[in-house]
Design an enzyme around this catalytic site. Structure first.
Site, mmCIF file in Angstrom:
data_model
loop_
_atom_site.group_PDB
_atom_site.id
_atom_site.type_symbol
_atom_site.label_atom_id
_atom_site.label_comp_id
_atom_site.label_asym_id
_atom_site.label_seq_id
_atom_site.Cartn_x
_atom_site.Cartn_y
_atom_site.Cartn_z
ATOM 1 N NE ARG A 15 9.316 13.126 -17.862
ATOM 2 C CZ ARG A 15 9.850 14.480 -17.779
ATOM 3 N NH1 ARG A 15 11.239 14.547 -17.466
ATOM 4 N NH2 ARG A 15 9.144 15.151 -18.190
ATOM 5 C CE1 TYR A 386 -15.618 -3.408 19.983
ATOM 6 C CE2 TYR A 386 -13.653 -4.486 20.290
ATOM 7 C CZ TYR A 386 -14.940 -4.231 19.679
ATOM 8 O OH TYR A 386 -15.208 -4.890 18.423
#
Ligand code: UD1
Ligand code: CA
Length: 471
Positions: A15, A386
């Site tokens: 359920r 980066y």
């Protein structure tokens, strides 16, 4: 007495309509079965067996090996499930508690009450939790004889009209005398539906003239298993209320407990104020005298004393005392803010250490950086960490002044007391005490700059107003 515990968790939980095993759905930040196991541990179990289905491996992966697992290949009923655990528990235990993995709201007090009662009764064979409720919740009904002794349990599906009107219900939580349990499990007959009902043992014990005791539970919510998402939402609300109650008891002010979402695992010190709409998740620890929220999300973070976090997200970060963040700050994994640091609006810090007293007021990104004490990071400063391939470090010494709109192109190091003019793009290391300005930044050593500051550099060095930065 050596108490063994069997946690039944082999049911499919259809359920829930989920890919995930039912017992792994979280309630207040922990898989529901983890709540059950924590409660059981507090009761003093010697050994815990968890019965899982053949598709329940994920339960094992998530919960780990501090419990014993037994696999029930076919779901042939609660009696059959319990019998699967015999092999791992038989030699270790004198009494066996059985309960379900989908009952996270059961409290230590309730389980202790059950065990205590079981131990008080001489030659207790079965002691179980029952609850009185007008709503049957499809639970089995407790059958008593004229003298009020428990003589059996009848499942709702098998009950007569009259039996269905019984309001004393079986919670599915029991203590058994171990030897009696093991010797009787194999005698459970198959029910009309093809299951082996654990509940049949109650009738068997009674007919043998053995003692069967019922311990009433006042709070029905504790024993309502979670079968649907609606049950899950309700359990979450109840657990959250309990956690808020615990925080309040410990001297934390909650402006609005209804919108304070604290996981079970969170700790908060006294005199801290939690303002509305605040999520405190995971292994978060907050000190004393802080003001957190409104609108803060804090996950797996450590926050010292006297900190303020307003409308910000703090994840896997470490804040020492008297740090202030927000509004709209984002502290990410590995951010370490030393005492008195200020990160203002739209500041993001990742994997970086900011030294004591450093201020970063507006629109900045600091990643993979080590920043000294009392550094002023002007509006819009970015560590360009980066290069498309790897993350590179940035280092700023103590008392560095970074003008607004500066790009620090990593790897780069700026020495103590250096000054960087507004709008600079710093591509080379800047020696201590020197001035860097322009695109790409030129460097002037301190002695020169002190001798004749040129007008262009003055203009470029203008940062945001100092008061504003510290606001
Ligand atoms: C059971 C009781 C009922 C009680 C109710 C309380 C029986 C026969 N009935 O009914 O009297 O009022 O609990 O909640 O025991 N499970 C297994 N393997 C199985 C079957 C079940 O591990 O083969 C586990 C399920 O995962 C679940 C628990 O046992 O956690 C209860 O099973 P469920 O079928 O829901 O029992 P009920 O029919 O609700
Ligand atoms: Ca059933």
């Amino acid at each position: 007495m050596r108490l063994g515990v069997i946690v039944l968790a082999a049911g499919e939980g259809k359920r829930m309509k989920s890919q995930k095993p039912k017992v792994l759905h979280p309630v207040a930040g922990l898989p529901m079965i983890r709540h059950v196991l924590n409660t059981v541990a507090d009761v003093g179990a010697m050994a815990v067996a968890v019965v899982i289905s053949s598709t329940g491996n994920e339960v094992r992966e998530v919960i780990g090996e501090d419990v014993l697992y037994v696999v029930q290949e076919q779901q042939l009923g609660t009696g059959h499930a319990v019998s699967q655990a015999r092999g791992v528990l038989e030699r270790r235990t004198d009494e066996v508690m059985v309960l379900y993995g989908d009952m996270p709201l059961l409290t230590v007090e309730t389980l202790q009450g059950l065990v205590q009662r079981h131990r008080q009764v001489r030659e207790a064979t079965i002691t179980m939790l029952t609850v009185s409720s007008e709503d049957s919740m499809n639970f089995g009904r407790i059958l008593r004889d004229r003298r009020g002794r428990v003589v059996g349990i009848v499942e709702e599906a098998d009950a007569t009209e009259k039996q269905r009107r019984i309001t004393e219900l079986n919670c599915g939580v029991y203590c058994f005398e171990a030897d009696w349990l093991w010797s009787h499990l194999s005698r459970i007959p198959m029910s009309p539906s093809g299951e082996y009902y654990l509940t049949d043992l109650v009738g068997m014990a009674a007919s043998e003239g053995r003692s069967v005791e019922a311990v009433g539970v006042e709070d029905v919510t504790q024993v309502q298993g979670i079968n649907t998402r609606a049950h899950l939402a309700r359990a979450e609300a109840i657990m959250r209320r309990r956690i808020c109650g615990r925080l309040l008891n410990r001297g934390v002010t909650l402006i609005d407990p209804n919108t304070t979402y604290a996981d079970m695992t969170v700790e908060v010190g006294p005199d801290t104020v939690i303002r509305p709409n605040t999520c405190l998740w995971g292994n978060t620890r907050i000190g004393r005298g802080c003001i957190i929220g409104p609108n803060a999300i804090i996950r797996d973070a450590v926050i010292g004393d006297g900190c303020r976090v307003m409308a910000s997200v703090v994840e896997e970060a470490f804040l020492e005392d008297e740090v202030s963040v927000g509004p709209f700050g984002h502290l990410r994994k590995g951010a370490h803010l030393a005492k008195g640091v200020h990160v203002g609006n739209f500041g993001e810090v990742k994997n970086s250490r900011l030294g004591p007293g450093t201020k970063m007021g507006h629109f900045s990104y600091i990643g993979d950086a080590t920043i000294g004490r009392d550094v002023n990071i002007g509006a819009g400063t970015v560590t360009c960490n980066y290069d498309g391939v790897r993350k590179n470090p940035t280092t700023l010494g103590d008392d560095v002044f970074v003008g607004s709109g500066t790009m620090l192109v990593a790897p780069v190091e700026v020495g103590a007391r250096a000054v960087i003019g507004a709008g600079s793009v710093v591509t080379r290391d800047v020696p201590p005490g020197s001035v860097a300005y322009g695109v790409p930044a030129r460097i002037r050593l301190k002695s020169e700059s002190e001798a004749e500051p040129d007008e262009g550099a003055q203009a470029e060095m203008a940062s945001t107003d100092k008061d504003d930065v510290n606001a």
